[in-house]
Design a protein around this motif. Sequence first.
Motif, PDB file in Angstrom:
ATOM      1  N   LYS A 134       0.849  -1.194   0.000  1.00 60.18           N
ATOM      2  CA  LYS A 134       0.000   0.000   0.000  1.00 60.18           C
ATOM      3  C   LYS A 134       0.889   1.250   0.000  1.00 60.18           C
ATOM      4  O   LYS A 134       1.872   1.322   0.738  1.00 60.18           O
ATOM      5  CB  LYS A 134      -0.896  -0.020   1.239  1.00 60.18           C
ATOM      6  N   LEU A 135       0.572   2.207  -0.844  1.00 66.66           N
ATOM      7  CA  LEU A 135       1.349   3.444  -0.912  1.00 66.66           C
ATOM      8  C   LEU A 135       0.761   4.497   0.009  1.00 66.66           C
ATOM      9  O   LEU A 135      -0.444   4.556   0.211  1.00 66.66           O
ATOM     10  CB  LEU A 135       1.370   3.990  -2.339  1.00 66.66           C
ATOM     11  N   SER A 136       1.638   5.331   0.533  1.00 69.59           N
ATOM     12  CA  SER A 136       1.179   6.489   1.296  1.00 69.59           C
ATOM     13  C   SER A 136       1.702   7.745   0.607  1.00 69.59           C
ATOM     14  O   SER A 136       2.791   7.758   0.050  1.00 69.59           O
ATOM     15  CB  SER A 136       1.647   6.417   2.748  1.00 69.59           C
ATOM     16  N   TYR A 137       0.887   8.770   0.647  1.00 65.79           N
ATOM     17  CA  TYR A 137       1.212  10.053   0.055  1.00 65.79           C
ATOM     18  C   TYR A 137       1.379  11.028   1.209  1.00 65.79           C
ATOM     19  O   TYR A 137       0.418  11.360   1.904  1.00 65.79           O
ATOM     20  CB  TYR A 137       0.113  10.493  -0.913  1.00 65.79           C
ATOM     21  N   VAL A 138       2.611  11.458   1.429  1.00 60.57           N
ATOM     22  CA  VAL A 138       2.952  12.313   2.553  1.00 60.57           C
ATOM     23  C   VAL A 138       3.176  13.723   2.024  1.00 60.57           C
ATOM     24  O   VAL A 138       4.121  13.971   1.274  1.00 60.57           O
ATOM     25  CB  VAL A 138       4.228  11.798   3.268  1.00 60.57           C
TER      26      VAL A 138
ATOM     27  N   VAL B 224       8.913  16.631  11.892  1.00 62.45           N
ATOM     28  CA  VAL B 224       7.751  17.522  11.994  1.00 62.45           C
ATOM     29  C   VAL B 224       7.887  18.351  13.253  1.00 62.45           C
ATOM     30  O   VAL B 224       8.650  18.025  14.158  1.00 62.45           O
ATOM     31  CB  VAL B 224       6.428  16.737  11.996  1.00 62.45           C
ATOM     32  N   GLY B 225       7.146  19.430  13.293  1.00 64.25           N
ATOM     33  CA  GLY B 225       7.236  20.340  14.416  1.00 64.25           C
ATOM     34  C   GLY B 225       8.014  21.560  13.999  1.00 64.25           C
ATOM     35  O   GLY B 225       8.566  21.629  12.888  1.00 64.25           O
ATOM     36  N   THR B 226       8.058  22.560  14.838  1.00 62.08           N
ATOM     37  CA  THR B 226       8.753  23.809  14.555  1.00 62.08           C
ATOM     38  C   THR B 226       8.431  24.298  13.140  1.00 62.08           C
ATOM     39  O   THR B 226       9.280  24.307  12.260  1.00 62.08           O
ATOM     40  CB  THR B 226      10.276  23.663  14.744  1.00 62.08           C
ATOM     41  N   ASN B 227       7.187  24.616  12.935  1.00 62.29           N
ATOM     42  CA  ASN B 227       6.700  25.187  11.670  1.00 62.29           C
ATOM     43  C   ASN B 227       6.718  24.217  10.493  1.00 62.29           C
ATOM     44  O   ASN B 227       6.767  24.643   9.344  1.00 62.29           O
ATOM     45  CB  ASN B 227       7.484  26.454  11.300  1.00 62.29           C
ATOM     46  N   GLN B 228       6.681  22.944  10.748  1.00 62.73           N
ATOM     47  CA  GLN B 228       6.566  21.979   9.658  1.00 62.73           C
ATOM     48  C   GLN B 228       5.576  20.906  10.073  1.00 62.73           C
ATOM     49  O   GLN B 228       5.689  20.331  11.146  1.00 62.73           O
ATOM     50  CB  GLN B 228       7.927  21.345   9.334  1.00 62.73           C
ATOM     51  N   SER B 229       4.607  20.626   9.211  1.00 62.67           N
ATOM     52  CA  SER B 229       3.573  19.630   9.484  1.00 62.67           C
ATOM     53  C   SER B 229       3.524  18.654   8.327  1.00 62.67           C
ATOM     54  O   SER B 229       3.911  18.979   7.209  1.00 62.67           O
ATOM     55  CB  SER B 229       2.195  20.301   9.601  1.00 62.67           C
ATOM     56  N   PHE B 230       2.994  17.452   8.602  1.00 67.35           N
ATOM     57  CA  PHE B 230       2.769  16.561   7.479  1.00 67.35           C
ATOM     58  C   PHE B 230       1.350  16.026   7.514  1.00 67.35           C
ATOM     59  O   PHE B 230       0.724  15.937   8.556  1.00 67.35           O
ATOM     60  CB  PHE B 230       3.822  15.452   7.390  1.00 67.35           C
ATOM     61  N   PHE B 231       0.853  15.722   6.326  1.00 67.80           N
ATOM     62  CA  PHE B 231      -0.499  15.226   6.147  1.00 67.80           C
ATOM     63  C   PHE B 231      -0.381  13.928   5.357  1.00 67.80           C
ATOM     64  O   PHE B 231       0.274  13.892   4.315  1.00 67.80           O
ATOM     65  CB  PHE B 231      -1.349  16.248   5.388  1.00 67.80           C
ATOM     66  N   LEU B 232      -1.015  12.898   5.844  1.00 66.26           N
ATOM     67  CA  LEU B 232      -0.869  11.560   5.271  1.00 66.26           C
ATOM     68  C   LEU B 232      -2.168  11.135   4.605  1.00 66.26           C
ATOM     69  O   LEU B 232      -3.243  11.246   5.199  1.00 66.26           O
ATOM     70  CB  LEU B 232      -0.507  10.574   6.386  1.00 66.26           C
ATOM     71  N   PHE B 233      -2.057  10.630   3.378  1.00 59.59           N
ATOM     72  CA  PHE B 233      -3.219  10.154   2.645  1.00 59.59           C
ATOM     73  C   PHE B 233      -2.887   8.823   1.993  1.00 59.59           C
ATOM     74  O   PHE B 233      -1.724   8.517   1.739  1.00 59.59           O
ATOM     75  CB  PHE B 233      -3.621  11.161   1.554  1.00 59.59           C
ATOM     76  N   ASP B 234      -3.927   8.064   1.684  1.00 60.39           N
ATOM     77  CA  ASP B 234      -3.693   6.797   0.983  1.00 60.39           C
ATOM     78  C   ASP B 234      -3.909   6.940  -0.528  1.00 60.39           C
ATOM     79  O   ASP B 234      -3.788   5.977  -1.271  1.00 60.39           O
ATOM     80  CB  ASP B 234      -4.562   5.680   1.557  1.00 60.39           C
ATOM     81  N   LYS B 235      -4.208   8.150  -0.974  1.00 57.71           N
ATOM     82  CA  LYS B 235      -4.363   8.450  -2.400  1.00 57.71           C
ATOM     83  C   LYS B 235      -3.791   9.846  -2.642  1.00 57.71           C
ATOM     84  O   LYS B 235      -3.761  10.669  -1.725  1.00 57.71           O
ATOM     85  CB  LYS B 235      -5.850   8.456  -2.775  1.00 57.71           C
ATOM     86  N   PRO B 236      -3.389  10.147  -3.878  1.00 54.84           N
ATOM     87  CA  PRO B 236      -2.926  11.512  -4.156  1.00 54.84           C
ATOM     88  C   PRO B 236      -4.078  12.496  -3.938  1.00 54.84           C
ATOM     89  O   PRO B 236      -5.222  12.191  -4.217  1.00 54.84           O
ATOM     90  CB  PRO B 236      -2.529  11.482  -5.630  1.00 54.84           C
ATOM     91  N   MET B 237      -3.755  13.660  -3.415  1.00 50.05           N
ATOM     92  CA  MET B 237      -4.773  14.673  -3.160  1.00 50.05           C
ATOM     93  C   MET B 237      -4.874  15.633  -4.332  1.00 50.05           C
ATOM     94  O   MET B 237      -3.870  15.993  -4.942  1.00 50.05           O
ATOM     95  CB  MET B 237      -4.436  15.456  -1.888  1.00 50.05           C
ATOM     96  N   THR B 238      -6.092  16.040  -4.653  1.00 53.36           N
ATOM     97  CA  THR B 238      -6.328  16.945  -5.774  1.00 53.36           C
ATOM     98  C   THR B 238      -6.766  18.335  -5.312  1.00 53.36           C
ATOM     99  O   THR B 238      -6.947  19.216  -6.146  1.00 53.36           O
ATOM    100  CB  THR B 238      -7.412  16.369  -6.707  1.00 53.36           C
ATOM    101  N   MET B 239      -6.925  18.530  -4.012  1.00 55.23           N
ATOM    102  CA  MET B 239      -7.292  19.863  -3.519  1.00 55.23           C
ATOM    103  C   MET B 239      -6.189  20.840  -3.908  1.00 55.23           C
ATOM    104  O   MET B 239      -5.018  20.451  -4.017  1.00 55.23           O
ATOM    105  CB  MET B 239      -7.486  19.822  -2.006  1.00 55.23           C
ATOM    106  N   PRO B 240      -6.531  22.105  -4.135  1.00 56.48           N
ATOM    107  CA  PRO B 240      -5.552  23.063  -4.666  1.00 56.48           C
ATOM    108  C   PRO B 240      -4.229  23.125  -3.902  1.00 56.48           C
ATOM    109  O   PRO B 240      -3.169  23.161  -4.527  1.00 56.48           O
ATOM    110  CB  PRO B 240      -6.293  24.408  -4.584  1.00 56.48           C
ATOM    111  N   GLU B 241      -4.274  23.136  -2.565  1.00 53.04           N
ATOM    112  CA  GLU B 241      -3.014  23.256  -1.823  1.00 53.04           C
ATOM    113  C   GLU B 241      -2.107  22.038  -2.018  1.00 53.04           C
ATOM    114  O   GLU B 241      -0.894  22.146  -1.947  1.00 53.04           O
ATOM    115  CB  GLU B 241      -3.262  23.511  -0.331  1.00 53.04           C
TER     116      GLU B 241
END
Length: 187
Positions: free
Chosen positions: A73-77, A151-168
């Motif tokens: 399974k792939l993760s998109y970070v 992560v931390g100190t002004n850096q965050s990560f968001f994990l998804f199981d599919k590529p995201m298409t939202m503008p950001e």
Amino acid sequence: MKRSARRTLAGVGALVVGLALTSCTDSSQDKENKAKQANYDRLVARQPAGRMAYSPTREAINQWVRTWGKRGKLSYVYIQNARGEYGYFVMKGLPVPRCKMLTPTEKVESSDNGVAVLAQPGMDGTYSSGSTCNAYYGFDATTGAYMEFTVGTNQSFFLFDKPMTMPEYAGARQLGPTSVKDAGKRP
């Protein structure tokens, strides 16, 4: 009765009286702990925990297991920096915090003198403070290259199981060897 037996009985009697006296004189901490427990017991009796016919939390955990419990399974970070810019990695499986271990990190030893918690060496034969939980690692989806990020100190990560298409996320810069397009071509 022999003198030694009388002494032993007198000693046992004094011990019993001493223990009885100490049990009657609770410390202020003991009194407060008893009051706290009595209040908790009273509240539970008046307001017992409700019962659920269904658990959305258990459902979410089981969905997590179904999602990530598959080999390959792939993760998109997606990582956001302090300027609000996004980049991404495509990894095999989930990113893993560096403080996770396959072997116990501590050993508990008991003796007449008490209990001691002793640090154990990691898989690499060294000791760690376990303070690397903000560092994550994983492996690139197509090349297998090792990747690590914090992560931390002004850096965050968001994990998804599919590529995201939202503008950001759609404008995110590729940070690792595999692009979203390359991951889509994977067998």
